[in-house]
Scaffold this motif. Structure first.
Motif, PDB file in Angstrom:
ATOM      1  N   TYR A  85       0.841  -1.199   0.000  1.00 51.11           N
ATOM      2  CA  TYR A  85       0.000   0.000   0.000  1.00 51.11           C
ATOM      3  C   TYR A  85       0.879   1.254   0.000  1.00 51.11           C
ATOM      4  O   TYR A  85       0.658   2.178  -0.780  1.00 51.11           O
ATOM      5  N   ASP A  86       1.885   1.276   0.872  1.00 51.40           N
ATOM      6  CA  ASP A  86       2.791   2.428   0.956  1.00 51.40           C
ATOM      7  C   ASP A  86       3.544   2.639  -0.353  1.00 51.40           C
ATOM      8  O   ASP A  86       3.759   3.772  -0.797  1.00 51.40           O
ATOM      9  N   LYS A  87       3.934   1.536  -0.999  1.00 52.45           N
ATOM     10  CA  LYS A  87       4.657   1.625  -2.275  1.00 52.45           C
ATOM     11  C   LYS A  87       3.768   2.241  -3.362  1.00 52.45           C
ATOM     12  O   LYS A  87       4.190   3.158  -4.070  1.00 52.45           O
ATOM     13  N   VAL A  88       2.539   1.752  -3.481  1.00 52.57           N
ATOM     14  CA  VAL A  88       1.635   2.263  -4.515  1.00 52.57           C
ATOM     15  C   VAL A  88       1.286   3.724  -4.238  1.00 52.57           C
ATOM     16  O   VAL A  88       1.310   4.570  -5.143  1.00 52.57           O
ATOM     17  N   LEU A 123      -8.792   6.610   0.533  1.00 57.84           N
ATOM     18  CA  LEU A 123     -10.049   5.873   0.561  1.00 57.84           C
ATOM     19  C   LEU A 123     -10.199   5.173   1.905  1.00 57.84           C
ATOM     20  O   LEU A 123      -9.259   4.547   2.391  1.00 57.84           O
ATOM     21  N   SER A 124     -11.356   5.280   2.513  1.00 60.43           N
ATOM     22  CA  SER A 124     -11.632   4.614   3.782  1.00 60.43           C
ATOM     23  C   SER A 124     -12.977   3.919   3.669  1.00 60.43           C
ATOM     24  O   SER A 124     -13.961   4.518   3.256  1.00 60.43           O
ATOM     25  N   GLY A 147      -8.710  -0.102   8.982  1.00 61.84           N
ATOM     26  CA  GLY A 147      -7.323  -0.566   9.072  1.00 61.84           C
ATOM     27  C   GLY A 147      -6.863  -1.332   7.840  1.00 61.84           C
ATOM     28  O   GLY A 147      -5.729  -1.800   7.789  1.00 61.84           O
ATOM     29  N   GLY A 148      -7.731  -1.433   6.829  1.00 62.58           N
ATOM     30  CA  GLY A 148      -7.383  -2.198   5.628  1.00 62.58           C
ATOM     31  C   GLY A 148      -6.514  -1.399   4.677  1.00 62.58           C
ATOM     32  O   GLY A 148      -6.340  -0.187   4.825  1.00 62.58           O
ATOM     33  N   TYR A 149      -5.984  -2.070   3.689  1.00 60.36           N
ATOM     34  CA  TYR A 149      -5.064  -1.454   2.722  1.00 60.36           C
ATOM     35  C   TYR A 149      -5.803  -1.118   1.433  1.00 60.36           C
ATOM     36  O   TYR A 149      -5.399  -1.501   0.342  1.00 60.36           O
TER      37      TYR A 149
END
Length: 176
Positions: free
Chosen positions: A23-26, A47-48, A54-56
């Motif tokens: 997630y952090d990479k994208v 997006l939440s 807490g999901g990616y």
């Protein structure tokens, strides 16, 4: 209109990214594209989903006016990010596609059968979409890619294992 949801939502088009690191990479690529000057037309960051905070999850992101010197062009992102590069003619598009180190898939939207035929025969990628998005791989499609874009050390799926030195193609087209 891309619907993001948990893996078990039958109406979802896409689920979460696999890990926090991915997630952090994208997200980092989306941030980088903005820094490099691409026009972020659709921003999927932030997006939440209720109940899955807490999901990616990341929504689709769409960049326009991407240039060949940008990292978002040069590197494979493997996330819900699409980059648009504009061309003046079909020769420019084909030259750019064929000069890339990664050549897994390409698509073209056109009303011209001549242009579609020229495109599919002159480009290197193995999965080609004409008036449809990227032709998704199935077990009988050549999913090895071309150039540096491949899975594993051989292109071993279906007949591919027997055609070790052959680059095959699959084209899916739709005409309205």
């Amino acid at each position: 209109s891309l619907k993001i949801g948990p893996w078990d939502d039958p109406d979802a088009d896409m689920g979460p990214l696999v890990t926090q690191e991915h997630y952090d990479k994208v997200k980092g690529y989306v941030d980088l594209g903005v820094e490099e000057g691409a026009e972020l037309a659709v921003d999927g960051r932030g997006l939440s989903l209720q109940g899955y905070e807490g999901g990616y999850f990341m929504g689709g992101s769409l960049f326009d006016r991407v240039t060949t010197d940008m990292r978002i062009y040069k590197e494979e992102i493997f996330g819900p990010v699409v980059s648009l590069i504009r061309f003046n003619n079909i020769d420019e598009a084909i030259d750019l596609i064929n000069s890339r180190m990664f050549a897994n898939a390409a698509c073209l939207y056109t009303n011209s059968g001549k242009t579609a035929r020229e495109f599919k025969y002159r480009i290197l990628p193995a999965m080609i979409g004409i008036n449809i998005g990227i032709a998704a791989p199935m077990s009988f499609f050549p999913f090895g890619g071309a150039g540096e874009s491949m899975f594993g050390d051989i292109k071993g799926q279906g007949r591919e294992i027997f055609q070790f030195y052959t680059d095959t193609k699959v084209t899916i087209s739709r005409w309205l």
